[in-house]
Design a protein around this motif. Structure first.
Motif, PDB file in Angstrom:
ATOM      1  N   LEU A   1      26.921  10.089  47.045  1.00  0.00           N
ATOM      2  CA  LEU A   1      27.209  11.316  46.176  1.00  0.00           C
ATOM      3  C   LEU A   1      26.011  12.239  46.345  1.00  0.00           C
ATOM      4  N   GLY A   2      26.485  13.449  46.416  1.00  0.00           N
ATOM      5  CA  GLY A   2      25.527  14.644  46.651  1.00  0.00           C
ATOM      6  C   GLY A   2      25.730  15.506  45.624  1.00  0.00           C
ATOM      7  N   ILE A   3      24.464  16.107  45.311  1.00  0.00           N
ATOM      8  CA  ILE A   3      24.615  16.909  43.742  1.00  0.00           C
ATOM      9  C   ILE A   3      23.800  18.000  43.793  1.00  0.00           C
ATOM     10  N   VAL A   4      24.265  19.178  43.149  1.00  0.00           N
ATOM     11  CA  VAL A   4      23.641  20.390  42.970  1.00  0.00           C
ATOM     12  C   VAL A   4      23.369  20.751  41.500  1.00  0.00           C
ATOM     13  N   PHE A   5      22.297  20.433  40.872  1.00  0.00           N
ATOM     14  CA  PHE A   5      22.079  20.441  39.605  1.00  0.00           C
ATOM     15  C   PHE A   5      21.921  21.940  39.113  1.00  0.00           C
TER      16      PHE A   5
END
Length: 252
Positions: free
Chosen positions: A84-88
């Motif tokens: 998983l990669g995430i940009v909040f």
């Protein structure tokens, strides 16, 4: 949950969550396909951020199941989150570190070797157009440049699933356009499954997949053109208005 959903980049089944007596999510189910952008469209307060908090493991719910790349988030947390990669929506960079130091720190947390980290960081900074700023402190960057660093960080260890939670908030028009184009390129060329939470219909393209969330419930799901057709609307903006207005009227 069928076999196809279990192997999907992300599969959510019967997920519910409440803040006290207020139910934020109500038996939400869907799965994502690889190499596709799925827009999670909903007005403010629809439950988008709560859903992201559950998928990233920040919150936990005993009602329902989340699987990432086939791994149950509750039972195989580390393996699930490794893909998983995430940009909040909120910025999470260290302002007093340089761009490169921010990325090196994250690469170490994700277990990349120094050699691999150096290679990936150089490639990603070139990809997001920030090679010349690599030794600048993040504090000196514009909001758009900081968002580009966060995109690079999310891609460091080649995730199969990329989550973006209202990522264009506060961005200038040019950076916002770059972000939309770049995310679609990543999906189509690199095979990444993308879940993009937004309330802005102009960030969604006609051939994207779509999940419309309203008051914690999935009120429409499918390819954008299909949802528009099924709601007998002229465009996505009209379809979105009809779907969310109908739900609002049910609660009057």
């Amino acid at each position: 949950m069928d076999d196809i959903a279990m192997r999907a980049p992300l599969a959510v089944d019967g997920l519910s969550y409440a803040y006290g007596r207020k139910r934020a999510l109500d038996h939400v189910s869907f799965s994502l396909a690889p190499a596709r952008v799925t827009a999670l469209l909903g007005p403010n307060g629809a439950g988008k951020t709560t859903l992201f908090s559950l998928v990233t493991g920040l919150f936990d719910s005993r009602t329902g199941r989340i699987r990432i790349a086939g791994h149950d988030l509750r039972r195989e947390r580390s393996r699930a989150l490794s893909d998983l990669g995430i940009v909040f929506q909120a910025q999470t960079l260290d302002l007093d570190l340089t761009v490169e130091r921010n990325l090196r720190y994250f690469a170490a947390l994700r277990g990349l070797s120094e050699r691999e980290a150096r290679k990936r960081i150089a490639a990603l900074l070139e990809q997001v157009g920030l090679t010349e700023q690599r030794r600048h402190k993040v504090r000196s960057l514009s909001g758009g440049q900081r968002r580009r660093v966060e995109v690079a960080r999310a891609l460091l260890d080649r995730p199969g699933l990329l989550l973006l939670d209202e990522p264009s908030t506060g961005l200038d028009i040019a950076t916002r356009r770059w972000l939309v184009d770049e995310v679609h390129r990543l999906a189509h060329e690199d095979g990444i499954a993308v879940l993009w939470a937004t309330h802005l219909v102009d960030e969604v393209r006609a051939h994207d997949d779509l999940i419309v969330l309203e008051k914690g419930k999935v009120v429409a799901r499918g390819e954008v053109e299909r949802v528009v057709h099924d709601t007998r609307a002229n465009d996505l903006n009209e379809a979105f208005t009809r779907l969310t207005s109908a739900r609002a009227e049910e609660h009057l």
